[in-house]
Design an enzyme around this catalytic site. Structure first.
Site, PDB file in Angstrom:
ATOM      1  N   GLN A 143       0.844  -1.197   0.000  1.00  0.00           N
ATOM      2  CA  GLN A 143       0.000   0.000   0.000  1.00  0.00           C
ATOM      3  C   GLN A 143       0.883   1.253   0.000  1.00  0.00           C
ATOM      4  O   GLN A 143       0.524   2.270  -0.589  1.00  0.00           O
ATOM      5  CB  GLN A 143      -0.918   0.041   1.236  1.00  0.00           C
ATOM      6  CG  GLN A 143      -1.834  -1.157   1.397  1.00  0.00           C
ATOM      7  CD  GLN A 143      -2.949  -1.205   0.361  1.00  0.00           C
ATOM      8  OE1 GLN A 143      -3.301  -0.208  -0.258  1.00  0.00           O
ATOM      9  NE2 GLN A 143      -3.506  -2.392   0.148  1.00  0.00           N
ATOM     10  N   CYS A 188      -7.596  -9.836   5.065  1.00  0.00           N
ATOM     11  CA  CYS A 188      -6.354 -10.612   5.249  1.00  0.00           C
ATOM     12  C   CYS A 188      -5.535 -10.061   6.414  1.00  0.00           C
ATOM     13  O   CYS A 188      -4.294 -10.085   6.384  1.00  0.00           O
ATOM     14  CB  CYS A 188      -5.506 -10.657   3.987  1.00  0.00           C
ATOM     15  SG  CYS A 188      -6.309 -11.481   2.628  1.00  0.00           S
TER      16      CYS A 188
END
Ligand SMILES: Cc1ncc(COP(=O)(O)O)c(C=O)c1O
Length: 422
Positions: free
Chosen positions: A216, A380
């Site tokens: 990210q 996740c």
């Protein structure tokens, strides 16, 4: 907090709204509504230039690379290696030899665990991860725990969704070999101070390796490996507006040089002999067995060109304004709880929330009917969810193409959820 309205965002961010037109899928509808795509943290949409560049290769210029003596193979080999050099510059690596192509961030982390980890770690050695890791930065180390008997320690997550970095110095020991942490959490959007993590670790013992999961991070903030001083940094192409099937492992060359192959096969060898065994190429090729994701690598290179024409700082600035705008909108919804830091300096464009009236799956289904694409569940990050005693959240995440209309559509959808369930 800055007050923004949809009109103001549009007029102040012309280049970003122009960029929206570069994404064909954003001109479409979902369930009869304009598509408000708010799931970029799971995977970003692709600009037309990436799609076209990849189509063009398949139509006009496709072949295998590295071994062809003919024109199109040589041209494609050059494009492939040019993409590697481009990625090296983008992340501030010392050389393109520090860029290894993998399938995704998950494979990059497994490569480190199975190549570096199996060579350097022994029973009782310690590695430190954080309590907000994606499973991709947990399970590869747990596999090593089963295989070798290493010990995994975890940096705690504080109530505000940030990491307790004060705890890190006391967790480091003479047995610590690696600290591996996420740059920006996909669960709550927390931006971790990876400079501080690296500094604390290296100050304690410069031999301890630092690995950062930048899946990210690379999308929302500028990174520079040589300034950061981390040993490994991994990311995945599909979140950076590139194709699926391509990931990157940055590794400091002097470390890569000492690591054994991760997989064996074609393209990674110097010489194979049935009698005398096999010798391997230098990195990065030693770690790229078999035919690579040729078209995807070049597609990722195009995506990086595209991102750079806008500029990560401009994207960051745009997402920051939207984050503040969206936070205000969501805070105004009764019974909605936002997770992660309140300070926008510590948070990327991710809204992770629960509602007291509806389960996150119900929220996702109602929003789907409103044309709003978000993700629901544990993302996740089961240990992070467990830390906050929840089974998951609804998560709306921003990309460079997001705008205030997307947020407004989300907020309207959430009001509908309230009406239906409250
Ligand atoms: C922080 C983080 N790490 C790792 C991954 C794994 O990425 P991939 O599935 O592309 O390997 C993701 C994907 O959601 C992520 O957000």
């Amino acid at each position: 907090m800055v007050k923004l309205d949809s009109r103001k965002l549009k007029t102040t961010d012309k280049s970003i709204n122009f960029a929206r037109n570069d994404f064909p899928i954003l001109q479409t509808q979902m369930n009869g509504q304009p598509l408000a795509f708010l799931d970029t943290a799971a995977s970003a949409q692709k600009p037309a230039c990436v799609i076209e560049a990849m189509n063009d290769i398949y139509k006009n210029n496709y072949s295998n690379i590295h071994r062809g003596l003919y024109n199109i193979s040589q041209k494609l080999t050059e494009e492939y290696e040019t993409a590697r050099a481009k990625i090296a510059r983008f992340v501030g690596a010392a050389s393109e030899k520090e860029i290894i192509f993998t399938r995704n961030a998950t494979e990059s982390l497994n490569l480190i665990a199975q190549s570096w980890g199996r060579k350097y770690l022994k029973k009782g050695d310690e590695i430190i991860i954080s309590g907000m890791e994606h499973h991709a930065n947990i399970v590869p180390w747990q596999l090593l725990q089963d295989q070798i008997g290493i010990i995994i320690k975890t940096i705690p997550v504080l109530e505000d969704g940030t990491l307790d970095l004060e705890a890190l110095p006391n967790m480091l020991s003479t047995r610590t070999r690696l600290v591996s942490a996420v740059h920006i959490s996909n669960g709550f959007g927390t931006i971790n101070n990876i400079n501080k993590i690296t500094e604390i670790t290296k100050e304690f013992n410069p031999k301890i390796k630092v690995c950062i999961d930048g899946s990210q991070g690379i999308v929302h903030t500028p990174v520079h490996m040589q300034n950061l001083g981390t040993d490994f940094y991994v990311f995945t192409g599909h979140k950076l507006y590139g194709p699926t099937g391509i990931g990157v492992l940055y590794g400091r060359y002097d470390i890569l040089e000492t690591m054994p192959p991760y997989q064996g096969g074609g393209d990674m060898i110097e010489r194979v002999s049935l009698e005398e065994g096999t010798t391997y190429k230098e990195p990065p090729y030693r770690f790229e067995a078999g035919t690579p994701a040729i078209v995807e690598v070049i597609g990722l290179g195009k995506a990086i060109d595209y991102v750079q024409t806008i500029g990560i700082p401009a994207i960051q600035n745009h997402e920051r304004k939207l984050l503040e705008y969206g936070t205000e909108k969501l805070r105004a919804i009764n019974g909605l709880k936002l997770y992660g830091p309140e300070n926008p300096d510590q948070k990327a464009g991710i809204f992770s929330f629960t509602m007291d009236c509806a389960h996150h799956s119900d929220i996702g289904m109602i929003l789907d009917q409103c044309g709003v694409a978000i993700r629901t569940g544990h993302h996740c990050c089961m240990p992070l969810m467990h830390r906050f005693s929840i089974d998951g959240t609804a998560r709306a995440s921003l990309g460079l193409y997001s705008n205030a209309d997307d947020i407004n559509q989300l907020a309207e959808g959430l009001q509908k959820v309230r009406k239906l369930f409250a």
